[in-house]
Structures are given as structure tokens and as C-alpha cells.
Design an enzyme around this catalytic site. Structure first.
Site, PDB file in Angstrom:
ATOM      1  N   ARG A  39      41.420  45.549  28.856  1.00  0.00           N
ATOM      2  CA  ARG A  39      41.834  45.081  30.366  1.00  0.00           C
ATOM      3  C   ARG A  39      42.998  45.559  30.552  1.00  0.00           C
ATOM      4  O   ARG A  39      43.975  44.996  31.389  1.00  0.00           O
ATOM      5  CB  ARG A  39      42.251  43.514  30.116  1.00  0.00           C
ATOM      6  N   SER A  57      38.143  34.652  34.556  1.00  0.00           N
ATOM      7  CA  SER A  57      39.149  34.211  33.465  1.00  0.00           C
ATOM      8  C   SER A  57      40.567  34.564  33.974  1.00  0.00           C
ATOM      9  O   SER A  57      40.722  35.629  34.056  1.00  0.00           O
ATOM     10  CB  SER A  57      38.920  35.334  32.267  1.00  0.00           C
ATOM     11  N   GLU A 113      45.798  37.166  33.627  1.00  0.00           N
ATOM     12  CA  GLU A 113      44.934  38.487  34.022  1.00  0.00           C
ATOM     13  C   GLU A 113      44.940  38.775  35.529  1.00  0.00           C
ATOM     14  O   GLU A 113      45.081  39.904  35.846  1.00  0.00           O
ATOM     15  CB  GLU A 113      43.345  37.962  33.556  1.00  0.00           C
TER      16      GLU A 113
END
Length: 351
Positions: free
Chosen positions: A160, A239, A343
Site C-alpha cells: 500500500r 478499508s 489508509e
């Protein structure tokens, strides 16, 4: 280019949150994107880039600068090489590669957002990450004032993360090139256990591309991870927290906390994450800390379908959302000693 002033930004995000931008420009070509960026940089004006808005948390006060919405179009297939303009809708692009019989991004179906955002976050799900298929990223370098082509290695991908996320003010992604696989209508090897189980195959097997895509879409929809304006569980950024990656020493301490809290036989999720590191599940941590599906009494709550998604039930403010996020972060840290990291990108606010 379309230019608006005091323009609402909330409708441009999947959270449907955030105040207005002093100025909003919509660019439909690479040249317009570059021109808008150059103008803002020359004037010293703060610049906010917006693609699909699926990874943005914008403060209630909005953005006192120029917001640039990248709405470029372009889908090109040359053999197994795919080139996408940054503004292309990602879910549509995945569907078209499956229709063309090419494997490599079929398990990334249903992820909201634009193609240009995928390398920034190194978007991944259900056993695939874009870093495994991206060959090059064409970007405008704000430092040198030139358009550059970066190889996969130069993108410095990790979980990520990428060089674009590490230095968000340096590059503006214009186009992304992928190298896909012609496997005679079959998918890439299925890596994710849940996907394999749902498909009735073993991890490592290949399945028809359409089966892989449709299965992932069903799994995502069941977790509220496919956009649906009628489903408030999808008024989210997907998420909200990344899965923590711990050193062996930190994981051992975490495991001890788990046994202390949940019992001697309790075993937390653990996945290899490179030498000396283990990844665990943020969703598991949230749930075991007492934040179950649907948690909350205000206008921002945890999704009723998945503990990893924070949602706007329709009347929330950004501050409502952040208050919930902070409560979850504090609760998980108190329970297990792990600090979750958000995130989505925050604009004008922070946890």
C-alpha cells in the site's frame, strides 16, 4: 478546462464528506492537467488532486486552494500491454481486460476510483496488487517541470505504498502501463484463500477470467465494498486502516497480549511480510477490541458488513468520521498495543 469557484467537493468523494474548494478545475486531457499544475505551482497555490475520490477524507472547512479533478480518458490495448489514462474508471478498465481475455488485474474488480490512483497506493485485494503488472508510469514531475516515464522498479512499490505516496507533492500521474498475461481465457493463479474457497479450487489454480472477476465482485459486495448509492455501507473509503506489519519481536509481544486478553489458545492472524516481519489483520484487531459490525450511535459508524470500513450514514460530518476513527485507533492500541494507520489520504485534517 471547466473552472468553478467555491465548489462543493463532497459529491466528488465516496464518503460524500468535506467542505468546498476555493477553486475547482476539471481537466480532460494530459495537457490540461499539466497546465493546471504548472499554473498552481507558479502561483504558489495549494493544489489538491482528485481522481475517483475513493481514498479521500476532506475536512469540513474544505480546501483553500485549487482542486484539480483529473477526468482524462484513454484505454489502449496492444497485445498484452494495457495503457490507461489517469482518469479512467478503474472498475470499467478491469472489466474490459477480462472481456479481452487478459489476466493480471481481474481480482481487483470492483475497487472504486481512477486508474491514476492505483500506483500511488499500490492498490491490492484478493491476492493481487497492481505492482505485479504495472510496467511503467507516465507522470508530470513538478520538481523538474518535465513529463517522465518511471519503470516499475523506480516506482518503489511496497505494501500500500510507493514513491508517489512517499513524496505526494512530486509527481502527478498521467498514464499507467500494465503488462498483462494471455492465459487462454484463464485467470492468473488464484492466491487468496477466500477466493479459492469460494471458487471451489486450490490456491495456485487458474479459473476462467469471468469466474474470477464475478466471484470477487460478489465477495466485495457482501462486505459493502462495491459502490451502491442506495447502500450506506458503501459511503466509505473501503478499508479505512492498513493491515499492520510487525517485526518478529513486536509480533511476539502482540501475540502475548492476544493470549492475555482472549485466552491461552488464542492465535491472531499472521501472514508472511518479508524477512523478519509478519502482517496481521486490522479487521480482526478492530473486532476483537470490541468494535463490531455496525458499531456506533451517531451519523458515522462502522459498516454493518465489514469492520474495516467506516461509513457515513447520510448526515455525518468529517469530524464525526474522525471521532469514530480516533475511538477505534485508541481502542485497538489499548487492547493490543498496536497503532492502526489510516489508509485514505486526509486533507486539512488528521487523526
Amino acid at each position: 478546462m471547466l473552472e468553478l469557484h467555491d465548489a462543493p467537493l463532497a459529491p466528488l468523494t465516496t464518503f460524500r464528506l468535506g467542505g468546498p474548494a476555493a477553486r475547482l478545475i476539471t481537466a480532460t486531457t494530459d495537457a490540461e492537467v499539466v497546465a493546471a499544475v504548472r499554473e498552481a505551482d507558479a502561483a504558489g497555490t495549494p493544489l489538491l488532486l482528485i481522481g475517483g475520490g475513493s481514498n479521500l477524507v476532506i475536512g469540513d472547512k474544505g480546501f483553500a486552494g485549487t482542486a484539480l479533478r483529473i477526468a482524462t480518458e484513454g484505454f489502449s490495448l496492444d497485445g498484452t500491454t494495457l495503457e490507461l489514462a489517469a482518469g479512467e474508471v478503474w472498475t470499467d478498465a478491469v472489466a474490459r481486460t477480462v472481456e479481452a481475455g487478459l489476466a493480471g488485474i481481474e481480482c481487483l474488480a470492483g475497487i472504486p476510483g481512477s486508474a491514476g490512483a492505483t500506483p500511488i497506493q499500490n492498490v491490492g485485494a484478493y491476492g493481487q496488487e497492481v505492482s505485479s503488472t504495472i510496467s511503467e508510469v507516465i507522470a508530470y514531475d513538478r520538481k523538474t517541470g518535465e513529463t517522465v516515464t518511471l519503470t516499475n522498479a523506480e516506482c518503489a512499490f511496497s505494501y500500500r505504498h510507493s514513491r508517489f505516496k512517499a513524496d505526494p507533492d512530486r509527481h502527478v500521474v498521467l498514464r499507467v502501463r500494465f503488462e498483462l498475461e494471455d492465459a487462454n481465457g484463464l485467470s492468473a493463479p488464484v492466491k487468496y484463500a477466500e477466493t479459492a474457497r469460494t471458487l471451489g479450487v486450490e490456491p495456485g489454480d487458474r479459473v476462467p477470467l469471468t469466474d474470477a472477476r464475478e466471484t470477487v465482485l460478489k465477495l466485495r459486495a457482501g462486505k459493502g465494498m462495491v459502490l451502491d448509492p442506495e447502500d450506506r455501507d458503501t459511503w466509505s473509503a473501503g478499508s479505512f486502516f492498513t493491515n499492520p506489519i510487525l517485526t518478529d519481536e513486536a509480533f511476539a509481544a502482540f501475540h502475548a497480549r492476544v493470549r492475555e486478553r482472549l485466552g491461552a489458545d488464542a492465535v491472531p492472524p499472521a501472514y508472511p511480510a518479508g524477512e523478519g516481519h509478519t502482517k496481521t489483520s486490522a479487521a480482526w484487531l478492530i473486532d476483537k477490541s470490541g468494535f463490531t459490525k455496525g458499531y456506533g450511535t451517531g451519523p458515522a459508524r462502522i459498516s454493518t458488513k465489514h469492520t474495516l470500513a467506516l461509513t457515513n450514514r447520510g448526515e455525518a460530518s468529517t469530524e464525526d468520521l474522525l471521532a469514530l476513527a480516533r475511538e477505534v485507533v485508541a481502542g485497538v492500541h489499548d487492547a493490543f498495543g498496536i497503532t492502526l494507520v489510516n489508509e485514505p489520504v486526509t486533507v486539512g485534517v488528521s487523526l
